[in-house]
Design a protein around this motif. Structure first.
Motif, short mmCIF file in Angstrom:
data_model
loop_
_atom_site.label_atom_id
_atom_site.label_comp_id
_atom_site.label_asym_id
_atom_site.label_seq_id
_atom_site.Cartn_x
_atom_site.Cartn_y
_atom_site.Cartn_z
N GLY A 47 40.38 38.61 46.94
CA GLY A 47 40.75 37.59 47.90
C GLY A 47 41.98 37.99 48.70
N LEU A 88 46.67 38.47 41.51
CA LEU A 88 45.22 38.25 41.45
C LEU A 88 44.72 38.84 40.15
N THR A 97 35.08 44.62 45.29
CA THR A 97 35.60 43.32 45.71
C THR A 97 36.86 43.57 46.53
#
Length: 119
Positions: A10, A18, A113
């Motif tokens: 993110g 994170l 990711t």
């Protein structure tokens, strides 16, 4: 075959945290180690850290030592990357990979990711 799925990326401000997750499925009994790598735009994929599956020993790149921590849920074949004090230079796509029994290279990879750290 070992299948890997990462999650948890993110957008975060510099200094933030994170936690990335990666879950393995398939021939998980062959997992010897799981590692995290990252690739920033225009750069080669670089090693972040890894954990040996049997004993849990960890090893980190100098660039993240003291800020990032790898842990695992052994039976569930999940690995985590806790990232603290994130900096803009940590912006990259993060991948988990697996070293399988009888191998020395990371043969299996997740889809990655995205982690973006704003200044």
């Amino acid at each position: 075959q070992v299948h890997l799925v990462e999650s948890g990326g993110g957008l975060v401000q510099a200094g933030g945290s994170l936690r990335l997750s990666c879950v393995a499925s398939g021939r998980t009994a062959s997992v010897v180690a799981m590692g995290w790598f990252r690739q920033a735009p225009g750069k080669e994929r670089e090693f972040v850290g890894r954990i040996r599956w049997s004993g849990g020993e960890t090893y980190y790149a100098d660039s993240v030592k003291g800020r990032f921590t790898i842990s695992r849920e052994k039976v569930q074949y999940k690995v985590y990357l806790q990232m603290n004090n994130l900096q803009p230079e940590d912006t990259a796509v993060y991948y988990c990979g697996v070293v399988a029994l009888g191998r020395t290279d990371y043969d299996y990879w997740g889809q990655g990711t995205q982690v973006t750290v704003s200044s």
